[in-house]
Write a protein that holds these residues in place. Structure first.
Motif, short mmCIF file in Angstrom:
data_model
loop_
_atom_site.label_atom_id
_atom_site.label_comp_id
_atom_site.label_asym_id
_atom_site.label_seq_id
_atom_site.Cartn_x
_atom_site.Cartn_y
_atom_site.Cartn_z
N LYS A 36 0.84 -1.26 -0.17
CA LYS A 36 0.21 0.11 -0.01
C LYS A 36 0.86 1.24 -0.01
O LYS A 36 2.03 1.16 0.39
N PRO A 38 2.10 5.13 1.26
CA PRO A 38 2.24 5.76 2.54
C PRO A 38 1.09 6.43 2.73
O PRO A 38 0.28 7.01 2.12
N THR A 39 0.46 6.25 4.06
CA THR A 39 -0.82 6.76 4.60
C THR A 39 -1.05 8.29 4.02
O THR A 39 -1.87 8.79 3.76
N GLU A 40 0.29 8.89 4.32
CA GLU A 40 0.30 10.60 3.99
C GLU A 40 -0.04 10.89 2.51
O GLU A 40 -0.28 12.04 2.33
N ASN A 42 -2.17 9.36 0.78
CA ASN A 42 -3.72 9.03 0.50
C ASN A 42 -3.89 8.89 -0.98
O ASN A 42 -4.94 9.37 -1.58
N GLU A 44 -4.63 5.20 -3.66
CA GLU A 44 -5.26 3.92 -4.01
C GLU A 44 -4.18 3.25 -4.75
O GLU A 44 -3.58 3.79 -5.62
N HIS A 56 -3.50 9.24 -6.43
CA HIS A 56 -4.01 10.09 -5.65
C HIS A 56 -4.96 10.88 -6.26
O HIS A 56 -4.47 11.61 -7.33
#
Length: 280
Positions: A36, A38-40, A42, A44, A56
């Protein structure tokens, strides 16, 4: 006489084998499991005709495609992706064929990778409905953007550390490691493997011959201390590009991550270039 000939023959055979193995290494796939985003970021995970990447989605209909260098992956483009996300653009990072999570048999220095660029641009235009698309290609990524039958439909293009001809790229890398004499002797043995291994004419790996076909504004960037793509070669590539075009030689930078090296100066220069040509 035989005592002299045999060692010479043995050294020649070992040299040829070493060069062949070097060619095999430089063209072998560079797979990596990334998972996945990195969260920051955001973003798919997306698969576009077996090309793997992260996307993104922002509120803007202007999109930026990020294209990594040889033997790297989309991981190397994360800092740029965060930058363009924060600037409000939608962003797509992909792994080229034979890199990261995208399958492939061999790295082809922009030849097959050029198809990946066109597929990614079509995805942004047709699936994500991007009204405008810019691309940033680093080294291999820039070459792949230029090579092929026709350039992709872009509204702006940034080329970083892009070689003008594959022969130059091979020679420069050997020269940086072994010196001019060995580079002159060994370089042809390496780049002449490309037509033999892949049935790709070397002329198909000359970005300088096709940059004239661009239909988008282009910003060409390189470091003044880059020994893989020299300043003279960058200026030659720039001279061959059509208008509108800009050149930025970053003092002291080598063949490295130019965003990381130049920091805020990179963000301002590249951000202003995209703002000028990507208008919602």
């Amino acid at each position: 006489m035989k005592k002299i000939i045999f060692p010479i023959f043995l050294m020649f055979a070992i040299s040829i084998l070493t060069i062949y193995l070097a060619g095999s290494y430089f063209t072998k796939p560079a797979p990596m499991i990334l998972g996945k985003a990195p969260t920051e970021l955001n973003a798919e995970s997306v698969s576009i005709e077996n090309i793997h990447g992260w996307y993104h989605q922002s509120k803007s209909s202007s999109c930026v495609l990020l294209l990594h260098g040889v033997r790297a992956s989309r991981l190397s483009m994360i800092s740029r992706a965060k930058l363009f996300k924060d600037l409000g653009y939608s962003v797509l990072l992909i792994d080229f064929q034979a890199h990261g999570e995208t399958p492939g048999n061999r790295i082809t220095f922009g030849y097959l990778e050029s198809n990946n660029v066109k597929t990614a641009v079509d995805f942004l235009r047709q699936t994500k409905h991007c009204s405008q698309v810019a691309a940033i290609g680093v080294s291999l990524g820039g070459a792949a953007t230029l090579l092929g039958d026709n350039p992709p439909a872009l509204d702006a293009l940034i080329l970083e550390s892009v070689y003008p001809r594959i022969e130059d790229a091979v020679y420069n890398r050997l020269n940086a490691r072994l010196g001019k004499f060995f580079a002159r002797v060994l370089a042809p043995f390496l780049y002449q493997q490309i037509p033999i291994r892949f049935n790709i004419p070397l002329s198909q790996l000359h970005p300088i011959d096709v940059i004239k076909n661009l239909h988008s504004p282009v910003l060409i960037i390189s470091g003044t201390d880059d020994k893989h793509t020299t300043t003279e070669e960058t200026e030659e590539l720039f001279a061959a590009a059509p208008e509108p075009k800009s050149l930025w030689l970053i003092k002291g930078a080598a063949h490295e991550d130019l965003h990381r090296f130049a920091g805020a100066a990179y963000e301002i220069r590249v951000g202003d270039f995209l703002k000028k040509y990507l208008v919602d």
